[in-house]
Scaffold this motif. Structure first.
Motif: not given
Length: 121
Positions: A48-50, A61-64, A79-84
């Motif tokens: 997802v992210a690193r 690409d799916s979460v950018k 932490t991972l802030q996930m919006n929308n």
């Protein structure tokens, strides 16, 4: 012994936000990369992210543009802030880190046990 403990998962409606946190504890000399992966039912685990310990980040690409990773090196947290959020973000999210337990040891890759994120459409 090293532990990665995630928190912050749950159920959210599409378009909503969640914030995941992961704390590293135990015998730790240094942490290099920290990140988040996810695994949806019937699918392979994916990045997802690193983030490097210097703050360089990369995202799938799916979460950018929707997710933001950040870390506090002093507190050994990421932490991972996930919006929308979208229904396709539904998955178990795993914290991951490359950790050296002594100044003489190589990095070992560690995983948390995961936290479930469910996005209802």
């Amino acid at each position: 012994q090293v532990q990665l403990v995630e928190s912050g998962g749950g159920l959210v409606q599409a378009g909503g936000s969640l914030r995941l946190s992961c704390a590293a504890s135990g015998t730790i000399f240094s942490i290099s990369d920290m990140g988040w992966y996810r695994q949806a039912p019937g699918k392979q685990r994916e990045l997802v992210a690193r983030s490097t310990n210097g703050g360089r980040t990369n995202y799938s690409d799916s979460v950018k543009g929707r997710f933001t990773i950040s870390r506090d090196n002093t507190k050994r947290t990421v932490t991972l802030q996930m919006n929308n959020l979208k229904a396709e973000d539904t998955a178990v999210y795993y914290c991951n880190a490359d950790i050296a337990t002594t100044r003489f040891s190589y990095n070992i890759n560690y995983w948390g046990k995961g936290t479930l994120v469910t996005v209802s459409s």
